[in-house]
Write a protein that holds these residues in place. Structure first.
Motif, short mmCIF file in Angstrom:
data_model
loop_
_atom_site.label_atom_id
_atom_site.label_comp_id
_atom_site.label_asym_id
_atom_site.label_seq_id
_atom_site.Cartn_x
_atom_site.Cartn_y
_atom_site.Cartn_z
N LEU A 356 0.84 12.90 -3.07
CA LEU A 356 0.82 13.39 -4.46
C LEU A 356 2.22 13.36 -5.06
O LEU A 356 2.39 12.99 -6.24
N ARG A 357 3.23 13.73 -4.26
CA ARG A 357 4.61 13.63 -4.77
C ARG A 357 4.99 12.19 -5.06
O ARG A 357 5.65 11.89 -6.05
N GLY A 358 4.56 11.28 -4.16
CA GLY A 358 4.86 9.87 -4.37
C GLY A 358 4.21 9.32 -5.62
O GLY A 358 4.76 8.44 -6.28
N ALA A 359 3.04 9.84 -5.96
CA ALA A 359 2.29 9.33 -7.13
C ALA A 359 2.66 10.03 -8.43
O ALA A 359 2.66 9.41 -9.49
N HIS A 360 2.98 11.33 -8.36
CA HIS A 360 3.17 12.12 -9.59
C HIS A 360 4.56 12.71 -9.75
O HIS A 360 4.85 13.29 -10.80
N GLY A 361 5.41 12.59 -8.74
CA GLY A 361 6.75 13.14 -8.84
C GLY A 361 6.90 14.43 -8.06
O GLY A 361 5.97 15.25 -8.00
N HIS A 362 8.08 14.61 -7.51
CA HIS A 362 8.35 15.76 -6.64
C HIS A 362 8.22 17.09 -7.37
O HIS A 362 7.52 18.00 -6.93
N ASP A 363 8.91 17.23 -8.50
CA ASP A 363 8.95 18.52 -9.19
C ASP A 363 7.57 18.98 -9.64
O ASP A 363 7.23 20.17 -9.52
N LYS A 364 6.77 18.06 -10.13
CA LYS A 364 5.45 18.43 -10.63
C LYS A 364 4.58 19.00 -9.51
O LYS A 364 3.90 20.02 -9.68
#
Length: 461
Positions: A356-364
């Protein structure tokens, strides 16, 4: 063709559950798990009841898909060729080294997947592999053993030290111990064997002994460990210097000389944090010891030590979202196996969050996505997923995929996840209730009557 259409429907409606199920099949395929058992077990031997079947049943309980071992067995009774008693016999005899190897080898594979997704977290200290160690003592089980039924005691099934990689957010190793009374220090030799040159171990004061710190330094590894008041031989060198401030208090630094056996000595750094608020144990300041080079500043070390709570958070998530400590498993080997399977399940969820971090970004993902809702989605959907898409379907598609191939699948599904369904809902600070009087002589009151009185009493503005 029909199964493929069903699969696509699940990808559309519950991609998170598909991600978990596919990852489980990849890291815990029957062939891989049974091969692990065959080369690791010493006393138990392969039999009609395969180790992969036992792991499959226990995973249903650990992930809260089934409420107990008995319920999980009953749900699949037709596929078993052995009795429930035989299943329990197998569970209570699983050797701790088998449980440990299961965590180690699956974490290596999942670590490779996490790196391929691009969802690994930034390194806490570039140039070093940071590892966090913490112990977990299991609560008392039910007194199910014959020898315990007539004794008014709380039976302790054991404890474990977990080694956690905060960059991968994975439990990369576990040191299980069947003696519930033993401390973490009995496992220090095994923990030392796990460290390599340029590793940095962060741990609390239960891991602080003179011998352990000297041995870490001898291996070319590093430590950031809270000082234990009574188990360290040392002398302070020079004066204490005020360095600056972090969020929790003032930071000081002073050299310390460790005094080992046979005139062995080592000069290290002692970082003191003078706390704005005392710890839950009432300590106004804490001392953190390190052999890291002086170029890594004291303020950085003081901040870095706070990352130790990462593994505490992992334990809390396991307790809240998984069933890592099962009070009905009275035999230590069974309890330790369940805990290790919970670590594997936690790691699987970490792989999903990495995708999910790889797809949507770490902070989100870190700021908005709740692990509780992810685990709840898996527990709620898994039964239907298992019924409509049997094990052979998953095995054929995902058991032999490489970490790179698995990462591509996970990233594609992660992009379809509706993140709003898993949004965190942080609450404000809890209101402290007024101090209650002694329970002695306390009566009862009807809550409804209290609410009725509220309606009759006008609010004060």
């Amino acid at each position: 063709m029909i199964l493929s259409e069903v699969f696509q429907q699940f990808v559309k409606e519950s991609p998170v559950c598909v991600m978990v199920r596919a990852t489980l099949e990849n890291v815990l395929s029957a062939e891989r798990v049974d091969h692990l058992f065959a080369r690791t077990a010493v006393r138990q031997r392969p039999s009609e009841l395969l180790f992969s079947t036992v792991a499959d049943v226990m995973s249903l309980v650990v992930c809260r898909i089934r409420p107990s071992v008995h319920a999980a067995y009953q749900a699949r009774a037709e596929s078993f060729q052995v009795s429930l008693a035989a299943l329990y016999d197998k569970l209570q005899g699983i050797e701790v080294n088998v449980s440990r190897t299961l965590v180690r080898e699956t974490s290596e594979r999942m670590g490779a997947i996490v790196r391929q997704t691009g969802g690994a977290l930034p390194e806490l200290l570039p140039g070093y592999r940071v590892l966090i160690a913490d112990g977990n003592h299991f609560p008392a089980t039910e007194r199910r053993l014959k020898e315990l039924r007539t004794r008014n005691v709380a039976p302790l099934p054991g404890h474990a030290v977990v080694l956690f990689d905060p960059a991968l957010m994975l439990a990369v190793d576990v040191l299980p111990c069947a003696d519930g009374h033993a401390s973490e220090r009995t496992l220090l030799p095994a923990l030392l064997d796990r460290l390599e040159a340029k590793d940095l171990l962060i741990a609390d004061r239960n891991f602080c002994t003179t011998r352990f710190l000297l041995d870490i330094d001898r291996r070319g590894a590093f430590f950031l460990i809270r000082q234990h008041g009574s188990s360290l031989k040392y002398e302070l060198v020079g004066r204490r210097r005020k360095i600056g401030r972090i969020d929790t208090g003032l930071v000081y630094e002073q050299d310390m000389r460790l005094l080992g056996a046979h005139d062995e000595t080592l000069v290290i750094r002692r970082i003191t944090i003078q706390l704005d608020e005392p710890t839950r144990d009432g300590d106004d300041e804490i001392h953190v010891l390190s052999n890291l080079p002086a170029k890594i500043k004291a303020l950085k070390l003081a901040t870095l030590y706070r990352e130790r709570w990462t593994v505490e958070g992992a334990f809390q998530e396991m307790e809240a979202h998984l069933k890592s400590e099962i009070e009905t498993l009275a035999y230590p080997q069974a309890a330790l196996f369940a805990f290790c399977l919970a670590l594997v399940s936690y790691n699987v969820l970490s792989v999903v969050k990495a995708a999910l971090r790889g797809a949507h970004g770490h902070d989100k993902i870190e700021n908005e996505v709740s692990s509780y809702y992810l685990a709840d989605e898996v527990a709620g959907v898994s039964r239907g997923l298992t019924i409509l898409l049997p094990g052979d379907f998953w095995h054929e598609r995902f058991a032999t995929q490489t970490p790179s191939q698995m990462a591509q699948f996970l990233l594609a599904w992660a992009r379809q996840v509706r993140l709003s369904a898993f949004r965190k809902h942080p609450r404000g600070p809890k209101k402290k209730p007024p101090k209650s009087k002694s329970k002695k002589g306390r009566g009862h009151v009807s809550t409804q009557k209290i609410l009725n009185e509220r309606k009759r009493t006008p609010a004060l503005h």
